[in-house]
Enzyme design. Structure first.
Site, PDB file in Angstrom:
ATOM      1  N   GLY A  47       0.819  -1.219   0.000  1.00  0.00           N
ATOM      2  CA  GLY A  47       0.000   0.000   0.000  1.00  0.00           C
ATOM      3  C   GLY A  47       0.844   1.256   0.000  1.00  0.00           C
ATOM      4  N   GLY A  87       5.343   4.514  -8.900  1.00  0.00           N
ATOM      5  CA  GLY A  87       6.076   3.260  -9.132  1.00  0.00           C
ATOM      6  C   GLY A  87       5.120   2.065  -9.093  1.00  0.00           C
ATOM      7  CG  HIS A  88       3.149   0.939  -5.487  1.00  0.00           C
ATOM      8  ND1 HIS A  88       3.412   1.997  -4.657  1.00  0.00           N
ATOM      9  CD2 HIS A  88       3.705  -0.149  -4.899  1.00  0.00           C
ATOM     10  CE1 HIS A  88       4.094   1.581  -3.611  1.00  0.00           C
ATOM     11  NE2 HIS A  88       4.290   0.278  -3.732  1.00  0.00           N
TER      12      HIS A  88
END
Ligand code: PAF
Length: 280
Positions: free
Chosen positions: A29, A34-35
């Site tokens: 989370g 980037g995620h």
């Protein structure tokens, strides 16, 4: 977008569905660009893209930031919905480690887990391998996506999947950087504005070493020492600057085809890592 908070409901939800190719993006989370690059790669390669959000206690040491790790579920869900995620899996610690963490079966990774970041974070990579193995078993994805920023993590997950005959592909996605070159990370939140600017030096140091190697300089130990000195002089507490075989993470030898230059250093409250690749 479905949001599921326990393993039994996840299994029941997936049971009635037929997907040609399921992709999984494991996260803790506090999502950033980037995620979202991992989600984009997952969406391109899969017809069903799942993201897990689980702050995994077994990969944090006793003096690390598990309790304070930024938890921003509502914001994360908004970002994931906008990014086109099909399902978010957000289990509780009790669901993932029934009976507690201490008695839980653990995946032990071997020498890859003890070098580089493993030296400063004993047990960290066994915790990562254990939770990722569990997620692979729960979700049974065809492909899983991890950021290249955590190169050692990516390497050992690839090794685990291969050596434990896990039937999936492990894909690395290039690091997303701020305009300064600083690798995006949830832990950048711990930096003050001034530290954030200074933190970009890590990438500059790695790029300088890369340029020297590309010019033919093979004095790796000298380059590592120069890099560590530059960071220390700028106020970093350096864990390592290392030139390694990109696959085995050992010092380069005759079998080395690609190098990875990696660094880990603390600045203020943040422990920062970064790496770049170089072909030889
Ligand atoms: O990279 C991370 O965020 C974590 O280490 C991972 C892979 C989600 C396992 O908890």
């Amino acid at each position: 977008m479905d949001v599921v908070h326990d393993i039994a409901t996840l299994r029941a939800t997936l049971e009635g569905q037929r997907h040609v190719r399921t992709g999984l993006v494991p996260t803790m989370g506090n999502l950033h660009a980037g995620h979202l690059a991992l989600v984009q790669a997952c969406r391109q390669a899969s017809d069903f893209c799942m993201v897990s959000i689980f702050v995994n206690p077994t990969q944090f040491g006793p003096n690390e930031d598990f309790a304070n790790y930024p938890r921003t579920l509502d914001d994360d869900l908004r970002l994931l919905e906008a990014a086109g995620t099909d399902l978010v899996f957000n289990p509780s610690v009790d669901d993932m480690y029934p009976g507690g963490q201490d008695d839980h079966v653990s995946v032990t990774v071997g020498s890859l887990a003890h070098k580089l970041c493993g030296e400063a974070r004993p047990g960290h990579f066994d915790g990562v391998a254990t939770v990722v193995a569990k997620l692979f078993n729960i979700v049974a994805p065809n492909e899983a996506f991890f950021g290249e920023k955590d190169w050692q993590q990516l390497t050992l997950i690839r090794t685990m999947a291969r050596q434990l005959d896990m039937p999936l592909e492990v894909t690395g996605v290039p690091t997303v950087r701020e305009p300064s070159g600083l690798a995006m990370s949830s832990r950048n939140k711990y930096l003050s504005d001034e530290e954030r600017e200074r933190a970009a030096l890590i990438n500059r140091v790695l790029m300088r070493i890369k340029a020297a190697i590309e010019r033919g300089d093979r004095a790796y130990a000298d380059a590592e020492a120069r890099g560590a000195r530059a960071l220390t002089a700028a106020g970093f507490d350096v864990d390592y600057v290392a030139v390694r075989d990109a696959v085995r993470l050992v010092p380069p030898d005759d079998d080395t085809r690609t190098l990875r230059i990696l660094a880990a250093a603390r600045l203020g409250r943040a422990r920062l890592i970064d790496n770049v690749g170089v072909a030889i």
